[in-house]
Design a protein around this motif. Structure first.
Motif: not given
Length: 543
Positions: A514-526
C-alpha cells in the motif's frame, strides 16, 4: 546518565546454562554459543509437548514516532516485573535487523534497565540466523539464474521472476539492479533487485514453520515465477528446498538469552511489521508458553500492523489464543500524533483501544514513562483510558527495571484471568479483496480501497494459484493508520491505494503493498552507524 550499552557492559550476566536450568531446560536441550547464548534443540520441544501452556500476552503499541515507543523495553520490563511479584514469565522476542541498528533506531534489545543481554551480540551477528536466512534466499536466486543460464529446461520467463535477492542492511542503491551483464559467461541479463532480509519470504517461513520438515516443505512451495507458457514455477521445481534447509538447520532453533535481571528470553526471527508480518517465530512463542506461566511476546510497530498480523496470520496459522494485549503509548508519540498537543493526539490511543477491542481480548494500556513526562499528562491519559473502559498502568521500566514494571505486571496478570471470546478479524473464506477491505475499514478507518493496474494483474494471478483464501499481510507505513505517513492522529474516510500484491505461497499469506512502502529501506541523512565505534575491544554507540 549511563547509555544502554554502558548499563549492559557494567552488568555481570549469569551463565546461560544457569538460565536454562532455571526455566527447566535440560543440559542436552541447549547448544551453547559461548557463555551467554544458546540454541534450544528439538529435544526440548519433544519433552515439553504435553506440558500445559501458560498465558499468552501480546505487547503492541500506538502509531510511533521514528524513534519507536519502547515495546521491547516494556516487554522486558514486564517480564522482570512478573518476577518481582513472584510470577514466572518467559519472553519471546524478535531478533534485531542490522538495518535499523545502523540506520535510524540504533539497538533493539530494550533500553535502560530493561534490556536483554548480551546486548551487543543480539544487535549484531547474534547466532548467525540473519546470515543463514540471507544465504538461503540468495541461494534460491542463484539457482534460478543458473538454471536459466544452463539451458532453461523449465523455460522460466525472466520477466516474471518475483524472488529477489536480499541483504540485511539498508541500501537504497540496490532496490533495482540489472544483473547478468558482461557476456554469456555472466548469465542472462535481466532486471532484479534487493529487499532487506527481514522482508523475505524465507524469514516469514522461518517464523511460521513448526519444525525442520515443515520448513523444507514450505521452501519447496515458494512461487518464483512462470514459464513462457504461463505455467507456475516453484522452488521445488529447481530442487532448491534441500540445500536451503541445510543452510537453515541450526537457524530454525530458537535462541536463549536473559534480561538484566536474569529472566529467560527466547529471541528468534525478526520480520518487520510494516513490510512483513512483524512477529517472532511460532516455535519460540510455543516454547515460551511451555517454560513460563506467562509468555510475553511483541509484534512490531502499531497495533494496526503488528497486532492485526499477529492475530490474523500468526495465531490463525499456529492455533494461538492471546489472553491479554498490552498497548504501549508514550506522551511524546501522542503529542506527535496531535501536532504537538496531547489533547489532540489522544485520539490515536482511543482508536487503537477501539481496534483491539474488536478481537474480544482484555486490553491493558501502559505509558512508557520518560523523565520529562508530567504528572498532569500522565493523569490525563489514565482518566481517558478509564472513560474508555481500558485498564491502565504506568511503566517506569527504563529507569527502574522490574521494580518499575510491577504495577503493569499486576494489571496484566489480572487481565489474563478475565473471560474473553477471541476471534480473528475476518473469516478465511473471504476473498482477498474482502479481507483487505475489512482491514482497511475496521482497523485503519479508511473508506475505499483502490487497486492500481499492476495490483489487479497480480490479484488475478494469485487467484489462479489458489491463493484467494490465504490471510492478507498489508505492507504500509507505520507512522499513520492510513498509507500516508503524514496523515496522523485518527484519520477517517480516506482511500488506501494497493499498488501490487505478491503471494508468499510457502509462508501461507498474500502481501498487499500500500502507498509508497519500500521493501529495501534507505539510511537517514545521519545514520546511527556514524556513532558506532570500537575502542579497547568495547563497542560504543549502540544507544
Amino acid at each position: 546518565m549511563l547509555t544502554d550499552i554502558e548499563i549492559t557492559q557494567a552488568h555481570k550476566a549469569l551463565p546461560i546454562t544457569e538460565i536454562a536450568e532455571n526455566v527447566g531446560l535440560l543440559p542436552d536441550e541447549i547448544d551453547l554459543y559461548g557463555k551467554y547464548k544458546a540454541k534450544i534443540t528439538d529435544d526440548a520441544f519433544a519433552r515439553l509437548s504435553d506440558k500445559p501452556n501458560g498465558k499468552l500476552v501480546l505487547v503492541t503499541a500506538i502509531n510511533p514516532t521514528p524513534a519507536g515507543e519502547g515495546k521491547t523495553t516494556i516487554s522486558v520490563g514486564l517480564s522482570q516485573g512478573f518476577a518481582k511479584i513472584g510470577k514466572n514469565a518467559t519472553l519471546a522476542l524478535r531478533e534485531p535487523s542490522l538495518g535499523p541498528v545502523f540506520g535510524m533506531k540504533g539497538g533493539a534489545a530494550g533500553g535502560g534497565y530493561s534490556q536483554v543481554v548480551p546486548m551487543e551480540d543480539i544487535n549484531l551477528h547474534f547466532t548467525g540466523d540473519m546470515h543463514a536466512i540471507t544465504a538461503a534466499n540468495n541461494l534460491l536466486c542463484a539457482l534460478i539464474d543458473n538454471h536459466i543460464c544452463h539451458g532453461n529446461v523449465l523455460e522460466i520467463d525472466p520477466r516474471t521472476i518475483t524472488t529477489r535477492r536480499c541483504l540485511d542492511m539498508n541500501d537504497r542503491a540496490l532496490r533495482d539492479v540489472v544483473i547478468g551483464l558482461g557476456g554469456k559467461i555472466n548469465g542472462t541479463p535481466r532486471e532484479d533487485g534487493f529487499i532487506i532480509t527481514v522482508a523475505t519470504e524465507i524469514m516469514a517461513i522461518l517464523c511460521l514453520a513448526t519444525d525442520l520438515d515443515d520448513l523444507k516443505e514450505r521452501f519447496g512451495n515458494i512461487h518464483i515465477g512462470y514459464s513462457y507458457s504461463g505455467t507456475p514455477v516453484f522452488a521445488r521445481d529447481l530442487s532448491a528446498q534441500g540445500a536451503m534447509t541445510a543452510l537453515m538447520k541450526d537457524a530454525i532453533n530458537p535462541n536463549l538469552v536473559q534480561t538484566l535481571e536474569g529472566t529467560a528470553a527466547i529471541i528468534h526471527g525478526g520480520p518487520f511489521a510494516n513490510i512483513a508480518h512483524g512477529c517472532n517465530s511460532v516455535r519460540a512463542t510455543k516454547l515460551a508458553l511451555k517454560l513460563g506461566d506467562y509468555c510475553i511476546t511483541e509484534a512490531g510497530f502499531g497495533s494496526d500492523l503488528g497486532a492485526e498480523k499477529f492475530i490474523d496470520i500468526k495465531c490463525r496459522a499456529a492455533g494461538l489464543v492471546p489472553d491479554c494485549i498490552v498497548l504501549v503509548s508514550t506522551i511524546r508519540a501522542l503529542k506527535h500524533n496531535g501536532n504537538g498537543e496531547l489533547s489532540k493526539g489522544i485520539v490515536n490511543l482511543e482508536r487503537h483501544i477501539e481496534n483491539l477491542k474488536q478481537f474480544d481480548i482484555p486490553v491493558v494500556v501502559t505509558v512508557n514513562v520518560f523523565g520529562d513526562d508530567t504528572e498532569e499528562e500522565l493523569r490525563y491519559i489514565e482518566e481517558k483510558c478509564a472513560s474508555l473502559g481500558a485498564d491502565f498502568a504506568r511503566a517506569e521500566v527504563f529507569a527502574k527495571g522490574g521494580e518499575g514494571g510491577m504495577e503493569l505486571a499486576e494489571k496484566v496478570a489480572a487481565a489474563c484471568e478475565k473471560p474473553s471470546e477471541f476471534s480473528a478479524l475476518y473469516p478465511e473464506n473471504l476473498t482477498i479483496e474482502e479481507k483487505i477491505e475489512t482491514i482497511v475499514k475496521k482497523i485503519y478507518g479508511g473508506a475505499i480501497v483502490e487497486y492500481l493496474p499492476s495490483a489487479k494483474k497480480s490479484l488475478a494471478a494469485i487467484k489462479e494459484l489458489g491463493g484467494d483464501k490465504l490471510p492478507v499481510c498489508i505492507a504500509k507505513t507505520q507512522y499513520s493508520l492510513s498509507d500516508d505517513p503524514k496523515l496522523l492522529g485518527s484519520p477517517k474516510g480516506f482511500t488506501i491505494c494497493i499498488r501490487d500484491l505478491k503471494i508468499n505461497s510457502g509462508a501461507g499469506f498474500v502481501v498487499a503493498y500500500a502507498g509508497s512502502i519500500l521493501t529495501m529501506p534507505g539510511l537517514p541523512k545521519v545514520p546511527s552507524a556514524n556513532n558506532i565505534d570500537v575502542n579497547d575491544d568495547k563497542i560504543s554507540g549502540l544507544f
